[in-house]
Design an enzyme around this catalytic site. Structure first.
Site, PDB file in Angstrom:
ATOM      1  N   ASP A  70       0.917  -1.221  -0.015  1.00  0.00           N
ATOM      2  CA  ASP A  70       0.140   0.089  -0.028  1.00  0.00           C
ATOM      3  C   ASP A  70       0.808   1.438   0.084  1.00  0.00           C
ATOM      4  O   ASP A  70       0.055   2.438  -0.092  1.00  0.00           O
ATOM      5  CB  ASP A  70      -0.980   0.161   1.154  1.00  0.00           C
ATOM      6  CG  ASP A  70      -0.104  -0.080   2.644  1.00  0.00           C
ATOM      7  OD1 ASP A  70       1.069  -0.265   2.692  1.00  0.00           O
ATOM      8  OD2 ASP A  70      -1.009  -0.159   3.526  1.00  0.00           O
TER       9      ASP A  70
ATOM     10  N   ASP B 220      -3.209  -7.556   3.574  1.00  0.00           N
ATOM     11  CA  ASP B 220      -3.274  -7.530   4.897  1.00  0.00           C
ATOM     12  C   ASP B 220      -4.623  -6.714   5.306  1.00  0.00           C
ATOM     13  O   ASP B 220      -4.804  -5.914   6.177  1.00  0.00           O
ATOM     14  CB  ASP B 220      -2.213  -6.752   5.693  1.00  0.00           C
ATOM     15  CG  ASP B 220      -2.126  -6.966   7.075  1.00  0.00           C
ATOM     16  OD1 ASP B 220      -3.049  -7.924   7.703  1.00  0.00           O
ATOM     17  OD2 ASP B 220      -1.373  -6.367   7.926  1.00  0.00           O
TER      18      ASP B 220
ATOM     19  N   LEU C 106      -0.777   1.843  12.887  1.00  0.00           N
ATOM     20  CA  LEU C 106      -1.172   1.026  11.641  1.00  0.00           C
ATOM     21  C   LEU C 106      -1.822  -0.058  12.174  1.00  0.00           C
ATOM     22  O   LEU C 106      -1.396  -0.910  13.140  1.00  0.00           O
ATOM     23  CB  LEU C 106      -0.165   0.825  10.800  1.00  0.00           C
ATOM     24  CG  LEU C 106       0.299   1.896   9.807  1.00  0.00           C
ATOM     25  CD1 LEU C 106       1.610   1.694   9.004  1.00  0.00           C
ATOM     26  CD2 LEU C 106      -0.954   2.461   8.765  1.00  0.00           C
TER      27      LEU C 106
ATOM     28  N   GLY D 187      -3.352  -3.151  10.138  1.00  0.00           N
ATOM     29  CA  GLY D 187      -4.063  -3.640   8.665  1.00  0.00           C
ATOM     30  C   GLY D 187      -4.037  -2.635   7.636  1.00  0.00           C
ATOM     31  O   GLY D 187      -3.619  -1.513   7.618  1.00  0.00           O
TER      32      GLY D 187
END
Length: 366
Positions: A236, A260, A293, A295
């Site tokens: 990401d 994830d 953070l 996931g």
């Protein structure tokens, strides 16, 4: 059924036709082409995501039909095979989630990604490297593994190798064909090397929730870069910045991408569940109340575009989202577009937006 466009084959790109018959690829024909020279559909293998906690508002640990909901959600974004992924939790919570997951695996939902089994991410991890995992880490035993595996098939497990008894557990599980990954761990470089020699095969969300690389203390990251054949990475560009991703790509031959993803994937900004935690989708990230953070909200089509934006060719990006995870899991019938393989297919526009998805020859979106 016949698809026409730029087809990514093991021999390269061809402009021509791909035929689907009885859920499999019956034939591929055409002539070599550079897909950048035309605007025809890009036809590539479906994505294989080996680390998925949720999607469409559903969290794996809820049980009920959560696994079916997340499988349908991620299929809309090109994922044609996946592993439902658990969180660290109490024995009772895991049994509840696995019992319901086993029911979904036994009766696969329609219009959904193929559910390959389960990735057990915790509870056999380090209490010092929980990340966003709830505080239920504990040493693993083969009896605890077997209790869950009897409810739903565990294909991948994340383990901290430094925990007493875990080296023997790694050896036992690897002998059974379970893919053992090192993650949520404060292990040293040498402990990781011992775990790889005992049968561990991969690393869970490389760089995150593991001891980092220092020139006098190589840690888990150093072991992965020096010795890893396979590792998963969250693509990401939030969990891992581009320079670290490119370094791992250069060092690890079969680096592959995962999402994830949490329940927030495919959903608007807001509050969602992740195991025992409440998490918050903010822009392109998912975070705990303290800002850490937790996931992601990533889908595999976005991961593909992120890799392309870093300069990877579409063919290489596809490998890292399809072929390498298939090979890692030992799947010999998917991951490439070639006759005889499952017709797990994604078509993309010239801008790499998902246009169509097929799972075993059945249309998911069109």
């Amino acid at each position: 059924m016949t698809l026409e466009g730029n087809i990514l084959t093991p021999e390269g790109w061809f402009r021509g036709e791909l035929t689907i018959r009885q859920g499999r690829i019956a034939g591929v024909s055409g002539t070599p082409v550079d897909p950048e020279e035309n605007d025809a559909l890009r036809i590539i293998p479906g994505f294989i995501d080996l680390h998925v906690h949720g999607g469409g508002g559903a969290d794996f640990m809820e049980g009920n039909d959560a696994l079916a909901v997340l499988a349908r959600t991620h299929a809309r974004f090109g994922t044609t095979s996946l592993l439902g992924t658990s969180m660290t939790a109490s024995r009772e919570a895991l049994i509840h989630a696995f019992r319901d997951a086993g029911r979904v695996v036994a009766a696969p939902p329609a219009q959904a990604a193929d559910i390959l089994g389960i990735h057990l991410e915790g509870p056999f991890i380090s209490p010092d490297m929980l990340g966003a995992q709830p505080p239920h880490a504990r040493p693993g035993t083969i009896e605890a593994f077997d209790e869950l595996d009897a409810l739903a098939p565990i294909r991948v497990i994340t383990i901290a190798p430094e925990i007493e008894g875990h080296m023997a557990l790694i050896e036992t599980l690897a002998a059974r064909g379970v893919r053992v990954q090192l993650g949520h761990t404060a292990a040293t470089h040498d402990q990781c090397v011992d775990a790889l020699q005992a049968g561990a095969r991969g690393f869970t969300h490389l760089y995150n929730a593991m001891s980092g690389l220092h020139h006098r203390k190589a840690g888990v990251v150093g072991a992965a870069l020096a010795h890893g054949e396979y590792a998963e990475l969250i693509a990401d560009l939030v969990h891992v910045e581009k320079g670290a991703l490119l370094a791992a790509r250069r060092a690890i031959p079969h680096l592959y991408m995962v999402t994830d993803a949490t329940a927030a994937a495919g959903m608007p900004e807001g509050e969602y569940r992740l195991g025992e935690h409440r998490v918050f989708k903010q822009g392109n990230s998912v975070r705990l109340a303290d800002g850490g953070l937790a996931g992601s909200a990533l889908t595999m089509d976005v991961a593909l575009r992120n890799l392309a934006g870093l300069g990877l060719s579409l063919a290489e990006a596809s490998q890292r989202l399809s072929l390498w995870p298939a090979r890692y899991l030992g799947l010999s019938n998917r991951g490439v577009l070639t006759p005889g393989y499952r017709a797990d297919i994604v078509t993309l526009s010239s801008r790499l937006d998902v246009e169509q998805v097929w799972v075993a020859g059945q249309t998911v979106i069109d």
